[in-house]
Design an enzyme around this catalytic site. Structure first.
Site, PDB file in Angstrom:
ATOM      1  CB  SER A   1      -0.879   0.023   1.259  1.00 13.12           C
ATOM      2  OG  SER A   1      -1.509   1.286   1.405  1.00 13.12           O
TER       3      SER A   1
ATOM      4  CE1 TYR B   1      -3.648  -1.956   5.505  1.00 12.74           C
ATOM      5  CE2 TYR B   1      -3.330   0.338   4.855  1.00 12.74           C
ATOM      6  CZ  TYR B   1      -3.595  -0.976   4.516  1.00 12.74           C
ATOM      7  OH  TYR B   1      -3.790  -1.331   3.207  1.00 12.74           O
TER       8      TYR B   1
HETATM    9  N1  LIG Z   1      -8.917  -0.708  -1.007  1.00  9.91           N
HETATM   10  C1  LIG Z   1      -7.885   0.089  -0.838  1.00  9.91           C
HETATM   11  O1  LIG Z   1      -8.037   1.323  -0.845  1.00  9.91           O
HETATM   12  C2  LIG Z   1      -6.499  -0.492  -0.654  1.00  9.91           C
HETATM   13  C3  LIG Z   1      -5.413   0.364  -0.821  1.00  9.91           C
HETATM   14  C4  LIG Z   1      -4.130  -0.146  -0.677  1.00  9.91           C
HETATM   15  C5  LIG Z   1      -3.930  -1.469  -0.370  1.00  9.91           C
HETATM   16  N2  LIG Z   1      -5.002  -2.292  -0.164  1.00  9.91           N
HETATM   17  C6  LIG Z   1      -4.715  -3.696   0.167  1.00  9.91           C
HETATM   18  O2  LIG Z   1      -5.277  -4.524  -0.818  1.00  9.91           O
HETATM   19  C7  LIG Z   1      -5.586  -5.807  -0.265  1.00  9.91           C
HETATM   20  C8  LIG Z   1      -7.025  -6.185  -0.617  1.00  9.91           C
HETATM   21  O3  LIG Z   1      -7.879  -5.202  -0.082  1.00  9.91           O
HETATM   22  P1  LIG Z   1      -9.326  -4.887  -0.667  1.00  9.91           P
HETATM   23  O4  LIG Z   1      -9.398  -3.414  -0.840  1.00  9.91           O
HETATM   24  O5  LIG Z   1      -9.642  -5.754  -1.793  1.00  9.91           O
HETATM   25  O6  LIG Z   1     -10.204  -5.225   0.641  1.00  9.91           O
HETATM   26  P2  LIG Z   1     -11.463  -6.215   0.834  1.00  9.91           P
HETATM   27  O7  LIG Z   1     -12.474  -5.980  -0.202  1.00  9.91           O
HETATM   28  O8  LIG Z   1     -11.845  -6.041   2.277  1.00  9.91           O
HETATM   29  O9  LIG Z   1     -10.818  -7.667   0.637  1.00  9.91           O
HETATM   30  C9  LIG Z   1      -9.934  -8.222   1.569  1.00  9.91           C
HETATM   31  C10 LIG Z   1      -9.825  -9.707   1.309  1.00  9.91           C
HETATM   32  O10 LIG Z   1      -8.929 -10.292   2.270  1.00  9.91           O
HETATM   33  C11 LIG Z   1      -9.531 -11.443   2.805  1.00  9.91           C
HETATM   34  N3  LIG Z   1      -9.020 -11.715   4.144  1.00  9.91           N
HETATM   35  C12 LIG Z   1      -9.019 -10.889   5.222  1.00  9.91           C
HETATM   36  N4  LIG Z   1      -8.516 -11.538   6.291  1.00  9.91           N
HETATM   37  C13 LIG Z   1      -8.195 -12.790   5.874  1.00  9.91           C
HETATM   38  C14 LIG Z   1      -7.656 -13.932   6.513  1.00  9.91           C
HETATM   39  N5  LIG Z   1      -7.344 -13.926   7.823  1.00  9.91           N
HETATM   40  N6  LIG Z   1      -7.458 -15.063   5.790  1.00  9.91           N
HETATM   41  C15 LIG Z   1      -7.781 -15.093   4.476  1.00  9.91           C
HETATM   42  N7  LIG Z   1      -8.304 -14.052   3.822  1.00  9.91           N
HETATM   43  C16 LIG Z   1      -8.512 -12.912   4.503  1.00  9.91           C
HETATM   44  C17 LIG Z   1     -11.027 -11.136   2.795  1.00  9.91           C
HETATM   45  O11 LIG Z   1     -11.785 -12.334   2.733  1.00  9.91           O
HETATM   46  P3  LIG Z   1     -12.580 -13.010   3.945  1.00  9.91           P
HETATM   47  O12 LIG Z   1     -13.158 -11.913   4.778  1.00  9.91           O
HETATM   48  O13 LIG Z   1     -13.601 -13.866   3.249  1.00  9.91           O
HETATM   49  O14 LIG Z   1     -11.525 -13.824   4.653  1.00  9.91           O
HETATM   50  C18 LIG Z   1     -11.159 -10.407   1.462  1.00  9.91           C
HETATM   51  O15 LIG Z   1     -11.303 -11.350   0.413  1.00  9.91           O
HETATM   52  C19 LIG Z   1      -5.305  -5.697   1.235  1.00  9.91           C
HETATM   53  O16 LIG Z   1      -4.032  -6.257   1.506  1.00  9.91           O
HETATM   54  C20 LIG Z   1      -5.292  -4.189   1.481  1.00  9.91           C
HETATM   55  O17 LIG Z   1      -4.499  -3.843   2.583  1.00  9.91           O
HETATM   56  C21 LIG Z   1      -6.288  -1.839  -0.319  1.00  9.91           C
END
Ligand SMILES: NC(=O)c1ccc[n+]([C@@H]2O[C@H](COP(=O)([O-])OP(=O)(O)OC[C@H]3O[C@@H](n4cnc5c(N)ncnc54)[C@H](OP(=O)(O)O)[C@@H]3O)[C@@H](O)[C@H]2O)c1
Length: 250
Positions: A135, A148
């Site tokens: 990130s 975070y």
């Molecule tokens: N959205 C943003 O603005 C943003 C920006 C920078 C970086 N990121 C990064 O991008 C990645 C994906 O984020 P996203 O935005 O797509 O968020 P999201 O929609 O909340 O998706 C997160 C995913 O991680 C899974 N997850 C969480 N805890 C887990 C665990 N203990 N074991 C297995 N799976 C787990 C969740 O599935 P379950 O709940 O079904 O387990 C979900 O599929 C993350 O690493 C986040 O930090 C996001």
């Protein structure tokens, strides 16, 4: 057919990455805790998608998942370490310790342990690509980013250190560092289900979309074998930098 393993496949980036990789002729194993969401994705994506219920913070769950990959004799060509979360936006001095523990367990320990399980087979085959989802929070500090941001700084440095260890092999490592992205559950999770606060965050902003991230993954994976994309920082045009804070009359 190449095989990809995508963690966090049940929502957001992970789901979009699975869709894009299937369209790019990969077999995709999608891992996440919510089996019902994975089953839904399986119905959409069909025979080349394998749903693998998995909690990256639970050693037994991770062992079982890796065993089932081995039992199916699947070599992982591409690992996308995407599962991750932010919890809370409180300043460090008032943050909930449980939130810190869960972020470290998922974003740091979980990502490291998934890698630890799958890397030896990649090295043995002298073939593989790991794409970590970091990130911009791992580079730029902001109030409330505390653990975070630090967890994503771990992802950044872990990615670089993996490259150092993998010198002399053909295994590649990349770190994608996204900025503000809409269309995922990330902010709803971070803000504990407060939909009004989520709406306020994204109001009148054209953020990046999960599909933009998925395109980046496919682009990195499509590079010729002698090319390693070390990192990609990707933000919406609408997001940029603010000045450093100065507190007066301290
Ligand atoms: N959205 C943003 O603005 C943003 C920006 C920078 C970086 N990121 C990064 O991008 C990645 C994906 O984020 P996203 O935005 O797509 O968020 P999201 O929609 O909340 O998706 C997160 C995913 O991680 C899974 N997850 C969480 N805890 C887990 C665990 N203990 N074991 C297995 N799976 C787990 C969740 O599935 P379950 O709940 O079904 O387990 C979900 O599929 C993350 O690493 C986040 O930090 C996001």
């Amino acid at each position: 057919m190449k095989t990809a393993f995508v963690t966090g496949a049940s929502a957001g980036f992970g789901k979009a990455i699975c869709r894009a990789l299937i369209a790019d002729n990969y077999r995709v194993i999608g891992g996440a805790r919510r089996a019902d969401k994975l089953a839904e994705l399986k119905r959409e994506l069909g025979e080349h998608f394998i749903a693998l219920p998995l909690d990256v913070t639970d050693a037994a769950s991770l062992d079982a998942a890796c065993e089932s990959i081995r039992d199916a004799s699947l070599h992982i060509d591409l690992l996308v370490n995407n599962a991750g979360l932010a919890l809370g936006i409180d300043r460090a001095q008032s943050a909930d310790a449980k939130n810190w523990e869960r972020m470290i367990a998922t974003n740091v320990t979980g990502l490291a342990m998934v890698t630890h399980k799958l890397l030896p087979a990649m090295v043995e085959a002298n073939n593989g690509l790991i794409i970590n989802i970091g990130s911009i929070a791992g580079t730029y500090p902001y109030p409330g980013g505390n653990v975070y941001g630090a967890s994503k700084a771990f992802v950044k440095q872990f990615s670089l250190n993996l490259r150092a260890d993998l010198a002399g092999t053909k295994v590649r490592v990349s770190n994608i560092e996204p900025g503000l992205c809409s269309g995922t559950e990330f902010s709803l999770v971070r803000l504990a289900g407060d939909q009004d606060a989520v709406n306020a965050l994204y109001r009148d902003v054209e953020a990046i979309r999960p599909e933009d991230l998925a395109n980046t993954v496919v682009w990195i994976a499509g590079q010729p074998p002698h090319v390693n994309i070390n990192s990609v920082e990707i933000m919406p045009v609408a997001q940029s930098y603010a000045a450093l804070n100065i507190a007066r009359n301290l």
